[in-house]
Design a protein around this motif. Sequence first.
Motif, PDB file in Angstrom:
ATOM      1  N   TRP A 192      -6.226   8.019  -3.810  1.00 14.19           N
ATOM      2  CA  TRP A 192      -5.826   7.951  -2.392  1.00 14.19           C
ATOM      3  C   TRP A 192      -5.503   9.346  -1.872  1.00 14.19           C
ATOM      4  O   TRP A 192      -5.966   9.751  -0.791  1.00 14.19           O
ATOM      5  CB  TRP A 192      -4.630   7.025  -2.270  1.00 14.19           C
ATOM      6  CG  TRP A 192      -4.011   6.910  -0.905  1.00 14.19           C
ATOM      7  CD1 TRP A 192      -3.177   7.797  -0.296  1.00 14.19           C
ATOM      8  CD2 TRP A 192      -4.181   5.844   0.025  1.00 14.19           C
ATOM      9  NE1 TRP A 192      -2.796   7.342   0.934  1.00 14.19           N
ATOM     10  CE2 TRP A 192      -3.398   6.148   1.165  1.00 14.19           C
ATOM     11  CE3 TRP A 192      -4.900   4.642  -0.002  1.00 14.19           C
ATOM     12  CZ2 TRP A 192      -3.330   5.299   2.262  1.00 14.19           C
ATOM     13  CZ3 TRP A 192      -4.819   3.805   1.112  1.00 14.19           C
ATOM     14  CH2 TRP A 192      -4.048   4.137   2.219  1.00 14.19           C
ATOM     15  N   ALA A 193      -4.709  10.087  -2.637  1.00  9.93           N
ATOM     16  CA  ALA A 193      -4.256  11.406  -2.185  1.00  9.93           C
ATOM     17  C   ALA A 193      -5.399  12.416  -2.110  1.00  9.93           C
ATOM     18  O   ALA A 193      -5.504  13.191  -1.154  1.00  9.93           O
ATOM     19  CB  ALA A 193      -3.165  11.923  -3.125  1.00  9.93           C
ATOM     20  N   LEU A 194      -6.268  12.428  -3.126  1.00 12.79           N
ATOM     21  CA  LEU A 194      -7.362  13.401  -3.140  1.00 12.79           C
ATOM     22  C   LEU A 194      -8.363  13.142  -2.015  1.00 12.79           C
ATOM     23  O   LEU A 194      -8.822  14.077  -1.351  1.00 12.79           O
ATOM     24  CB  LEU A 194      -8.066  13.378  -4.494  1.00 12.79           C
ATOM     25  CG  LEU A 194      -7.264  13.936  -5.674  1.00 12.79           C
ATOM     26  CD1 LEU A 194      -8.047  13.779  -6.973  1.00 12.79           C
ATOM     27  CD2 LEU A 194      -6.890  15.400  -5.457  1.00 12.79           C
ATOM     28  N   VAL A 195      -8.712  11.891  -1.804  1.00 12.53           N
ATOM     29  CA  VAL A 195      -9.639  11.569  -0.715  1.00 12.53           C
ATOM     30  C   VAL A 195      -9.013  11.924   0.627  1.00 12.53           C
ATOM     31  O   VAL A 195      -9.684  12.478   1.519  1.00 12.53           O
ATOM     32  CB  VAL A 195     -10.034  10.078  -0.772  1.00 12.53           C
ATOM     33  CG1 VAL A 195     -10.772   9.659   0.500  1.00 12.53           C
ATOM     34  CG2 VAL A 195     -10.911   9.827  -1.996  1.00 12.53           C
ATOM     35  N   ASP A 196      -7.733  11.662   0.779  1.00  9.27           N
ATOM     36  CA  ASP A 196      -7.035  12.029   2.014  1.00  9.27           C
ATOM     37  C   ASP A 196      -7.034  13.549   2.197  1.00  9.27           C
ATOM     38  O   ASP A 196      -7.210  14.044   3.321  1.00  9.27           O
ATOM     39  CB  ASP A 196      -5.608  11.492   1.977  1.00  9.27           C
ATOM     40  CG  ASP A 196      -4.859  11.743   3.271  1.00  9.27           C
ATOM     41  OD1 ASP A 196      -5.237  11.160   4.299  1.00  9.27           O
ATOM     42  OD2 ASP A 196      -3.894  12.538   3.262  1.00  9.27           O
TER      43      ASP A 196
END
Length: 335
Positions: free
Chosen positions: A133-137
């Motif tokens: 979630w964090a990396l894609v964001d």
Amino acid sequence: MQALELEAYTGWRRGLKLVSRPVPRPGPGEVLVRITAAPVNPADFAFMKGMYGVSKSLPTVPGWEGSGVVVAAGEGWYARYLLGKRVACAAPEDGGGTWAEYMVTPANRCIPLRRRVSDEQGAALLINPMTAWALVDLARRGGHRAVVQTAAAGALGRMIWRLGERRGLTMVNIVRRPEQVDLLTGLGAAHVLSTHEPDFDDRLKAVCRELGVTMAFDAVAGEMPDRLLAALPRRAEVVVYGALSNSVCQVNPGRLIFKDQRVRGFWVSRWRPRFGLPGQVYAGLRIQDMLAAELETPIQARLPLEKAFEGMEQYVKNMSAGKILLMPGGELSPR
């Protein structure tokens, strides 16, 4: 209670053993979780070798995440709110972890699980799905349209690929073996490259140029960040979030100086607290909506603590087959 105890930072084969320990008691702002399921992660192996971002006083119980039921609570509104609830939980940085029948942890390191989410999927919610979630964001907020990632055949790599494409990113996936190419292409991945191919670096550069890749997520370290930068354009960025090679990152300084490229690190344990408790719970609830699809964790075995060593051997041999889940309580909670 039964627990796996680490006596020395010498790795699990030499430093870990099954012991009996007293059941801990929660203090103010803490909860006691009866652990139902706890995964074995690469971060756990790094921790047991003394190569993680946190070290604890020994002996200690490893295991950074899990799921269970809150059976006791200290003072504080959120701790009391969680009493009796099923939760995904992260281990404290200064106490025992999830590879035990019970764990005490700060209440703000727990997220309530929805009824439709299983203990098994909830046990692996706080590291891999949160990281994906964090990396894609991070990529989307940076205006990147195409991303290349290493270790793409693993559980986290598959999450990043699926979530990235759902969010509109073009994903280029790097693996190590031919069978992993077959695995990802069979699942529907359009762009898969293997480092075992003799022309890998040339193919990677051509694909990155064709698709306009400007960011990379790397879980390998060692020489891989430099190989990624060599394939990427000026001002591109490599985000290192793992070190599966157990090697120091190597980067040609000319790429940083003359091409204005960048290498940075990412650690989900430092990312989560930035959003405070409301933000963490919100992200956790949103992620739970995708645990049966983009962020589903594949599981290859479910084992009691007594068979943990067999499970770790199995996991080391084939991480791409899915997680090993330790089941301290022996059975899943009713939903």
